[in-house]
Motif scaffolding. Structure first.
Motif, short mmCIF file in Angstrom:
data_model
loop_
_atom_site.label_atom_id
_atom_site.label_comp_id
_atom_site.label_asym_id
_atom_site.label_seq_id
_atom_site.Cartn_x
_atom_site.Cartn_y
_atom_site.Cartn_z
N ILE A 154 0.84 -1.20 0.00
CA ILE A 154 0.00 0.00 0.00
C ILE A 154 0.87 1.25 0.00
O ILE A 154 0.59 2.23 -0.71
CB ILE A 154 -0.95 -0.02 1.21
N ASP A 155 1.93 1.24 0.79
CA ASP A 155 2.84 2.39 0.81
C ASP A 155 3.45 2.61 -0.57
O ASP A 155 3.58 3.77 -1.02
CB ASP A 155 3.95 2.16 1.84
N GLU A 156 3.81 1.53 -1.23
CA GLU A 156 4.36 1.66 -2.58
C GLU A 156 3.32 2.21 -3.55
O GLU A 156 3.63 3.05 -4.40
CB GLU A 156 4.86 0.30 -3.06
N GLN A 157 2.09 1.74 -3.42
CA GLN A 157 1.02 2.25 -4.28
C GLN A 157 0.80 3.74 -4.05
O GLN A 157 0.61 4.52 -5.00
CB GLN A 157 -0.27 1.47 -4.02
N LEU A 158 0.83 4.16 -2.79
CA LEU A 158 0.60 5.57 -2.48
C LEU A 158 1.74 6.44 -3.00
O LEU A 158 1.53 7.62 -3.33
CB LEU A 158 0.43 5.76 -0.97
N ARG A 159 2.96 5.89 -3.04
CA ARG A 159 4.10 6.67 -3.56
C ARG A 159 4.06 6.82 -5.07
O ARG A 159 4.56 7.81 -5.61
CB ARG A 159 5.41 6.00 -3.14
N THR A 160 3.48 5.83 -5.75
CA THR A 160 3.52 5.84 -7.21
C THR A 160 2.18 6.20 -7.86
O THR A 160 2.09 6.21 -9.08
CB THR A 160 3.96 4.46 -7.72
N ARG A 161 1.17 6.48 -7.05
CA ARG A 161 -0.14 6.83 -7.60
C ARG A 161 -0.62 8.13 -6.99
O ARG A 161 -0.31 8.44 -5.84
CB ARG A 161 -1.16 5.71 -7.33
N HIS A 162 -1.38 8.86 -7.77
CA HIS A 162 -1.99 10.09 -7.27
C HIS A 162 -3.40 10.19 -7.82
O HIS A 162 -3.73 9.57 -8.85
CB HIS A 162 -1.17 11.32 -7.67
N SER A 163 -4.23 10.95 -7.14
CA SER A 163 -5.63 11.05 -7.53
C SER A 163 -5.93 12.41 -8.12
O SER A 163 -5.28 13.42 -7.81
CB SER A 163 -6.54 10.81 -6.32
N VAL A 164 -6.92 12.42 -9.00
CA VAL A 164 -7.45 13.66 -9.57
C VAL A 164 -8.96 13.61 -9.48
O VAL A 164 -9.57 12.53 -9.47
CB VAL A 164 -7.00 13.85 -11.03
N GLU A 165 -9.57 14.78 -9.40
CA GLU A 165 -11.02 14.86 -9.35
C GLU A 165 -11.56 15.00 -10.77
O GLU A 165 -11.07 15.81 -11.56
CB GLU A 165 -11.47 16.04 -8.49
N TRP A 220 -11.54 14.98 -16.85
CA TRP A 220 -10.85 15.87 -15.92
C TRP A 220 -9.82 16.69 -16.69
O TRP A 220 -9.51 16.41 -17.85
CB TRP A 220 -10.20 15.07 -14.79
N ARG A 221 -9.28 17.68 -16.03
CA ARG A 221 -8.33 18.58 -16.67
C ARG A 221 -6.92 18.27 -16.18
O ARG A 221 -6.68 18.13 -14.98
CB ARG A 221 -8.70 20.03 -16.38
N GLU A 222 -6.00 18.15 -17.12
CA GLU A 222 -4.58 18.00 -16.82
C GLU A 222 -3.84 19.19 -17.41
O GLU A 222 -3.62 19.25 -18.62
CB GLU A 222 -4.04 16.68 -17.39
N GLY A 223 -3.53 20.13 -16.57
CA GLY A 223 -2.90 21.35 -17.07
C GLY A 223 -3.87 22.12 -17.94
O GLY A 223 -4.98 22.49 -17.50
N ASP A 224 -3.50 22.34 -19.18
CA ASP A 224 -4.37 23.05 -20.12
C ASP A 224 -5.19 22.10 -20.96
O ASP A 224 -5.97 22.55 -21.82
CB ASP A 224 -3.51 23.94 -21.04
#
Length: 203
Positions: A64-75, A103-107
């Protein structure tokens, strides 16, 4: 004897392991001792099963720690799907599954089909998880998942130990049953051939 109720079986074991009784055979004592060993194994297996569960929990928490380090969430928000089979149908019996989200990634605006554990209608917000390369992935596991995995591992280890002990007792009992049957057959033959002349007196 296999149909004995549990209480009767316990009484039989106590009698077999108790004081000397001419009606109790050595094979009976061996069988009773083997049954007791099943309970001993069940008790001794508890700390090993607990340790296996702890190891599984620690390993899954590291995952789980590894997953949290390599994954991020977006709305993101749910948008109509090009394939109607992908969008969950709102209602009481809505089924969860892949959802088309935007969702929006940058522009840039990005639209993808994402896994969604809950039913969502058009325009509702959803959380999308991405890996370090931006690829859509599943949400990281939770500590509750780690606890469930640990419980399953503990139960598996304990059950395997008990089942193995039971199988060994079953195999021993089958061997003892064959031995007892052979002994009975031999004794019956001796009685029939040598009974102080009674059998020959009527021939």
């Amino acid at each position: 004897m296999s149909q004995m109720p549990f209480v009767s079986r316990c009484r039989w074991v106590l009698r077999a392991l108790g004081r000397r009784n001419p009606l109790i055979r050595t094979s009976d004592r061996l069988e009773a001792l083997a049954i007791v060993m099943v309970f001993v194994v069940a008790l001794l297996a508890i700390p090993f099963a607990s340790q296996a569960g702890d190891d599984a929990y620690d390993a899954h928490m590291r995952l789980i720690d590894e997953q949290l380090r390599t994954r991020h969430s977006v709305e993101a928000v749910v948008v109509p799907a090009a394939d109607s089979s992908v969008t969950p149908v709102a209602g009481r019996y809505t089924r969860t599954g892949p959802t088309r989200a935007q969702w929006r990634e940058g522009d840039e605006v990005r639209t993808e089909v994402v896994p969604n554990p809950t039913a969502a209608a058009k325009g509702e917000p959803v959380t999308v998880w991405l890996d370090s390369t931006g690829k859509v992935v599943a949400a990281p596991d939770t500590p509750q998942t780690a606890s469930a995995v640990a419980a399953g591992r503990s139960w598996t280890v304990w059950s395997a130990a008990v089942v193995l002990a039971v199988l060994m007792v079953w195999a021993l009992r089958k061997g003892l049953d064959r031995f007892r049957a052979t002994s009975w057959e031999r004794e019956l033959q001796l009685l029939a051939r040598n009974d102080d002349g009674w059998a020959n007196r009527h021939t």
